[in-house]
Scaffold this motif. Structure first.
Motif, PDB file in Angstrom:
ATOM      1  N   PRO A  38       0.840  -1.196   0.000  1.00 43.55           N
ATOM      2  CA  PRO A  38       0.000   0.000   0.000  1.00 43.55           C
ATOM      3  C   PRO A  38       0.881   1.254   0.000  1.00 43.55           C
ATOM      4  N   ALA A  39       0.410   2.296  -0.646  1.00 40.16           N
ATOM      5  CA  ALA A  39       1.202   3.538  -0.758  1.00 40.16           C
ATOM      6  C   ALA A  39       1.461   4.156   0.609  1.00 40.16           C
ATOM      7  N   TYR A  40       0.637   3.767   1.627  1.00 35.06           N
ATOM      8  CA  TYR A  40       0.855   4.373   2.955  1.00 35.06           C
ATOM      9  C   TYR A  40       2.094   3.808   3.661  1.00 35.06           C
ATOM     10  N   MET A  41       2.717   2.768   3.078  1.00 35.87           N
ATOM     11  CA  MET A  41       3.949   2.251   3.702  1.00 35.87           C
ATOM     12  C   MET A  41       5.132   3.070   3.205  1.00 35.87           C
ATOM     13  N   ASP A  42       6.072   3.396   4.129  1.00 39.24           N
ATOM     14  CA  ASP A  42       7.162   4.284   3.695  1.00 39.24           C
ATOM     15  C   ASP A  42       8.401   3.485   3.283  1.00 39.24           C
ATOM     16  N   ILE A  43       8.168   2.417   2.538  1.00 45.15           N
ATOM     17  CA  ILE A  43       9.286   1.714   1.903  1.00 45.15           C
ATOM     18  C   ILE A  43       9.079   1.821   0.405  1.00 45.15           C
ATOM     19  N   ASN A  44      10.183   1.822  -0.368  1.00 48.45           N
ATOM     20  CA  ASN A  44      10.042   1.990  -1.821  1.00 48.45           C
ATOM     21  C   ASN A  44      10.838   0.968  -2.626  1.00 48.45           C
ATOM     22  N   SER A  45      11.717   0.233  -1.952  1.00 53.96           N
ATOM     23  CA  SER A  45      12.527  -0.732  -2.693  1.00 53.96           C
ATOM     24  C   SER A  45      12.598  -2.056  -1.939  1.00 53.96           C
ATOM     25  N   ILE A  46      12.854  -3.109  -2.654  1.00 56.56           N
ATOM     26  CA  ILE A  46      13.018  -4.421  -2.009  1.00 56.56           C
ATOM     27  C   ILE A  46      14.203  -4.355  -1.049  1.00 56.56           C
ATOM     28  N   GLU A  47      15.166  -3.477  -1.395  1.00 59.10           N
ATOM     29  CA  GLU A  47      16.338  -3.322  -0.518  1.00 59.10           C
ATOM     30  C   GLU A  47      15.953  -2.779   0.854  1.00 59.10           C
ATOM     31  N   ASP A  48      14.806  -2.071   0.951  1.00 58.60           N
ATOM     32  CA  ASP A  48      14.367  -1.521   2.246  1.00 58.60           C
ATOM     33  C   ASP A  48      13.913  -2.626   3.196  1.00 58.60           C
ATOM     34  N   LEU A  49      13.731  -3.841   2.676  1.00 56.30           N
ATOM     35  CA  LEU A  49      13.236  -4.926   3.555  1.00 56.30           C
ATOM     36  C   LEU A  49      14.358  -5.442   4.471  1.00 56.30           C
ATOM     37  N   ASN A  50      15.560  -5.014   4.135  1.00 58.16           N
ATOM     38  CA  ASN A  50      16.666  -5.487   4.975  1.00 58.16           C
ATOM     39  C   ASN A  50      17.046  -4.502   6.065  1.00 58.16           C
TER      40      ASN A  50
END
Ligand SMILES: C[SH](C)CC(=O)O
Length: 267
Positions: free
Chosen positions: A254-266
């Protein structure tokens, strides 16, 4: 505001779909390539994924799903794909029509219609939205055909009709393929065919073409998503080429999450 890392927020779970989907294999590859340690891809189905998405979205909770375009979810929710700098999910792709060997000789009219079938992502999405709003797939497909006579008549032009010959279309219960397969079924019925829709998993869908149990599919996500199946059964089917251009697969939030890349999952 959610506390902790995004992994803590979603308990390190990515909500997936059926295990045979190419999207799931690509997600397993993403886990490796982005070194998403102790992350889990939850297997389920297209329907279970969209139910989980609806619940999280209504409660503005964080969620990460395996997603694809065309899909009604982008019309209903404000969503975004996570950037994929390592291009694990490939680029914009196509959906191909694939038929069993021998179909051209056995059912020339069906072969021609299947070869002519093509439409835009917006067309597919409008059938999917109608289904999501509660219309039965066959009814949603009938409505779309009624509203798009010019397109459908181009598919049917110059093809001779038949008297009740049987055609089996195989598909996987992805919202996109429920839509396209029902539309093609009605177009074939307009030619006089009796059409059976065979809902199977992705592997058996391709195997059914190779064995001749299925006459055709309009559900081949290529060149990357179904590359494994294409290679496994190469030579045992006939590829009639794209019926839709401009698909995409990846991780969707959802756009309300402040992550933008798969790299942010780490992080
Ligand atoms: C889920 S996409 C419709 C197709 C695939 O991932 O195999």
């Amino acid at each position: 505001k959610q506390s902790g890392t995004v992994g803590d927020q979603v308990k390190h779970k990515i909500i997936g779909i059926d295990p045979g989907a190419g999207l799931m294999k690509a997600t397993d590859k993403a886990i490796q390539e982005y070194e998403l340690k102790d992350w889990e891809v939850v297997e389920g189905s297209s329907a279970a994924m969209t139910a989980a998405l609806a619940k999280a979205y209504e409660n503005k909770e964080p969620i990460i799903v395996t997603g694809w375009t065309p899909h009604w979810k982008f019309a209903k929710y404000d969503l975004k794909y996570l950037e994929d700098p390592k291009k694990v999910y490939g680029d914009a792709e196509f959906i191909h029509t694939i038929v069993r060997k021998g179909l051209k000789g056995d059912h020339p009219s069906a072969y021609k219609l299947l070869d002519n079938f093509n439409w835009q992502p917006a067309d597919m999405e409008s059938v999917m939205v109608a289904m999501q709003e509660g219309k039965e797939p066959a009814a949603a497909a009938k409505d779309w055909i009624k509203n798009n006579e010019e397109t459908v008549n181009k598919w049917l032009e110059g093809i001779s009709t038949v008297q009740g010959d049987k055609i089996t279309l195989a598909y996987v219960a992805w919202d996109s393929e429920i839509a396209s397969t029902n539309v093609v079924a009605i177009a074939l019925e307009k030619l006089g065919y009796e059409v059976e829709l065979s809902q199977v998993e992705a592997g058996p869908m391709w195997a059914g073409l190779a064995s001749g149990d299925a006459d055709a599919i309009v559900a081949a996500w290529l060149p990357t998503t179904h590359a494994d199946y294409y290679k496994e059964f190469e030579g045992k089917f006939e590829d009639l080429g794209p019926n839709l251009e401009g698909t995409r697969i990846g991780l969707v939030v959802p756009a309300y999450m402040d992550i933008n890349s798969i790299e942010d999952l780490n992080k």
